[in-house]
Design an enzyme around this catalytic site. Structure first.
Site, PDB file in Angstrom:
ATOM      1  N   GLU A 173      29.733  47.266 -19.204  1.00 45.29           N
ATOM      2  CA  GLU A 173      30.570  46.722 -20.274  1.00 45.29           C
ATOM      3  C   GLU A 173      31.305  47.819 -21.042  1.00 45.29           C
ATOM      4  O   GLU A 173      32.334  47.568 -21.659  1.00 45.29           O
ATOM      5  CB  GLU A 173      29.714  45.902 -21.258  1.00 45.29           C
ATOM      6  CG  GLU A 173      29.640  44.439 -20.872  1.00 45.29           C
ATOM      7  CD  GLU A 173      29.053  43.530 -21.951  1.00 45.29           C
ATOM      8  OE1 GLU A 173      29.042  42.321 -21.713  1.00 45.29           O
ATOM      9  OE2 GLU A 173      28.602  44.011 -23.007  1.00 45.29           O
TER      10      GLU A 173
ATOM     11  N   HIS B  11      13.759  48.924   2.347  1.00 45.90           N
ATOM     12  CA  HIS B  11      13.625  48.033   3.499  1.00 45.90           C
ATOM     13  C   HIS B  11      14.674  46.920   3.473  1.00 45.90           C
ATOM     14  O   HIS B  11      14.549  45.926   4.176  1.00 45.90           O
ATOM     15  CB  HIS B  11      12.202  47.469   3.542  1.00 45.90           C
ATOM     16  CG  HIS B  11      11.175  48.542   3.710  1.00 45.90           C
ATOM     17  ND1 HIS B  11      10.588  48.834   4.914  1.00 45.90           N
ATOM     18  CD2 HIS B  11      10.674  49.447   2.816  1.00 45.90           C
ATOM     19  CE1 HIS B  11       9.755  49.853   4.760  1.00 45.90           C
ATOM     20  NE2 HIS B  11       9.784  50.248   3.493  1.00 45.90           N
TER      21      HIS B  11
ATOM     22  N   LYS C 219      34.684  32.807 -21.186  1.00 45.91           N
ATOM     23  CA  LYS C 219      34.326  31.939 -22.321  1.00 45.91           C
ATOM     24  C   LYS C 219      35.471  31.000 -22.640  1.00 45.91           C
ATOM     25  O   LYS C 219      35.279  29.800 -22.862  1.00 45.91           O
ATOM     26  CB  LYS C 219      34.013  32.792 -23.563  1.00 45.91           C
ATOM     27  CG  LYS C 219      32.717  33.554 -23.492  1.00 45.91           C
ATOM     28  CD  LYS C 219      32.424  34.186 -24.839  1.00 45.91           C
ATOM     29  CE  LYS C 219      31.309  35.205 -24.732  1.00 45.91           C
ATOM     30  NZ  LYS C 219      31.193  36.049 -25.915  1.00 45.91           N
TER      31      LYS C 219
HETATM   32  O1  PA5 Z   1      27.303  44.174 -25.704  1.00 51.15           O
HETATM   33  C1  PA5 Z   1      27.677  43.139 -26.187  1.00 51.15           C
HETATM   34  O2  PA5 Z   1      28.252  43.087 -27.290  1.00 51.15           O
HETATM   35  C2  PA5 Z   1      27.452  41.794 -25.500  1.00 51.15           C
HETATM   36  O3  PA5 Z   1      26.890  41.925 -24.259  1.00 51.15           O
HETATM   37  C3  PA5 Z   1      26.558  40.906 -26.356  1.00 51.15           C
HETATM   38  O4  PA5 Z   1      25.330  41.568 -26.573  1.00 51.15           O
HETATM   39  C4  PA5 Z   1      26.304  39.548 -25.719  1.00 51.15           C
HETATM   40  O5  PA5 Z   1      27.519  38.943 -25.358  1.00 51.15           O
HETATM   41  C5  PA5 Z   1      25.568  38.618 -26.706  1.00 51.15           C
HETATM   42  O6  PA5 Z   1      26.285  38.485 -27.884  1.00 51.15           O
HETATM   43  P1  PA5 Z   1      25.637  37.931 -29.217  1.00 51.15           P
HETATM   44  O7  PA5 Z   1      24.544  38.838 -29.624  1.00 51.15           O
HETATM   45  O8  PA5 Z   1      26.765  37.912 -30.202  1.00 51.15           O
HETATM   46  O9  PA5 Z   1      25.127  36.537 -28.907  1.00 51.15           O
END
Ligand code: PA5
Length: 437
Positions: free
Chosen positions: A290, A311, A425
């Site tokens: 990310e 394996h 989303k």
């Molecule tokens: O790194 C990030 O910001 C995302 O992966 C969030 O952790 C994930 O989308 C969950 O978001 P939230 O904590 O707002 O529910």
């Protein structure tokens, strides 16, 4: 004391000293920039000094909450996804018994711990509800935005279950909320209902939040000493404040992975030889993926569990497309030792390793693999953790956070946003008919 070492010998044939010297200069510049609080996404640098600024009263509040959960529940469920899930899961798998939930209540001396809200599977949730049965339950719903669909839907269902099981008043004590200090539907609900609430700092993004209440509450419930975890992270906070390779192994790791990437090695495989590292690799994949996967570029983070995957994926790694490099993540000292017993008639032909420990054999498997992969054209390096202690865990969490943040800047992206995640989303909400979507 630092408990992580790095060995880049098997990557050296693929990079040269001049390249290392040149990238060192860039990394030092990035360190300066980060210190000054500059660069893309600089309003999300709060994780940098989380270890040194965590107040004892927060640790105490978390430990008291964990103690309440321990004394009052048989099942604890942590609800969250992405950064609100993976850090705690990684920590619990890293430091605890491999079969934590299957230990007897007396041996575990804690509730069973489950994770939910990290998927939208009706079978997963129904099966979890079967496991809960008539047992006493506490839940911790974790969402920075307070609006993420997966944990929100799961929380709606499990909240109702807790209220039915324990009554609405008692439920208020059994529901713990970790969210933004003012924004989001979850915060509003927590205030209305009077749930015990923990704040996620504004300047810490999800995947950098394991050392905040996001990770610390479930980790503390599992019995891991969170003060030690933070102490370990502090060691690396100090050690990585300078980007010099000589003193900072995270910086060297960052340099090598980027040099290899520039040579067309576009996939990094994090390979471990210990099952307790499986979810640390999952956490790392989110952190790296990310943070770096933007503008149609970025190292693709993958992981394998050896020797199991030798394996299955071993063939591809040894002989497939030469676009990969490998980072071995190792544990120097297991918690326990198992030795190979003597067999009089040597029917299985294993007497040549009689008396050796499984760790000894595992280490030979690692050395053999690292060498074979290097020979097969897969540059590799090894990150060696001293043990499975909370202190070492804190160090490796911070090690990777700093290395990946610097790496994102080297790749000229903002390491702290995730605009791509919004696309699915948007589509999903519109397909679901969400008002305004
Ligand atoms: O790194 C990030 O910001 C995302 O992966 C969030 O952790 C994930 O989308 C969950 O978001 P939230 O904590 O707002 O529910």
């Amino acid at each position: 004391m630092p408990k992580i070492t790095i060995n880049i010998d098997n990557a050296k044939p693929f990079i040269c000293d001049e390249e290392l010297a040149s990238i060192q200069k860039d990394i030092l510049k990035i360190h300066d920039q980060i210190k000054k609080g500059e660069g893309a996404g600089s309003s999300f640098l709060g994780w940098l000094n989380t270890p040194s600024t965590t107040e004892y009263k927060l640790i105490e509040k978390i430990n008291n909450t964990a103690e309440f959960i321990k004394d009052n529940s048989d099942i604890f469920i942590s609800i969250g996804i992405g950064g609100s899930y993976l850090g705690a899961k990684a920590a619990i798998e890293f430091a605890n018994h491999s079969f934590f939930n299957n230990l007897s209540q007396v041996d575990r001396n804690r509730p069973e711990i489950y994770f939910a809200g990290q998927n939208i599977s009706s079978d997963y949730l129904s099966d979890l509800i079967d496991i809960i049965g008539n047992k006493r339950i506490c839940i911790n719903v974790i969402s920075k935005s307070g609006t993420t669909l997966e944990p929100a839907v799961t929380f709606r269902i499990l909240k109702e279950l807790v209220e039915k099981r324990h009554g609405k008043d008692e439920a208020k004590k059994r529901i713990i909320v970790t969210t933004d200090k003012e924004k989001g539907a979850l915060k509003k609900l927590a205030v209305e209902k009077g749930y015990t609430t923990f704040e996620i700092p504004d300047d810490v993004g999800g995947r950098f939040s394991v050392l905040t209440p996001v990770g610390l509450i479930p980790i503390a419930v599992s019995g891991i000493n969170i003060e030690e975890l933070i102490n370990g992270a502090s060691v690396y906070e100090k050690l990585t404040s300078d980007g010099n390779f000589q003193s900072n192994p995270a910086s060297l790791y960052c340099a090598v992975r980027n040099l290899l990437y520039r040579k067309g090695k576009s996939t990094e495989i994090l390979s471990s030889f210990h099952p307790s590292l499986h979810f640390l690799a999952e956490w790392w994949k989110q952190l790296a993926g990310e943070s770096e996967g933007k503008n149609k570029s970025g190292i693709f983070p993958a992981s394998v569990d050896f020797t199991t995957d030798l394996h299955s994926m071993g063939q591809w790694i040894q002989d497939g497309q030469r676009t990969i490099f490998e980072t071995f993540l190792l544990i120097n000292k297991s918690n326990r030792e198992v030795k190979i017993p003597y067999l009089e008639d040597d029917q299985d032909g294993l007497n040549y390793i009689v008396g050796k420990s499984l760790d000894y054999v595992n280490d030979k498997a690692y050395k053999g693999t690292a060498d074979a992969h290097k020979t097969g054209g897969v540059p590799n390096m090894s990150i060696i953790l001293e043990d499975r202690s909370p202190n070492t865990l804190g160090q490796i969490f911070y090690f990777f956070e700093k290395a990946i943040a610097v790496s994102g800047y080297l790749q000229k992206v903002n390491p702290f946003d995730q605009p791509g995640v919004e696309f699915y989303k948007k589509n999903m909400f519109s397909l679901l008919g969400k008002p305004g979507a």
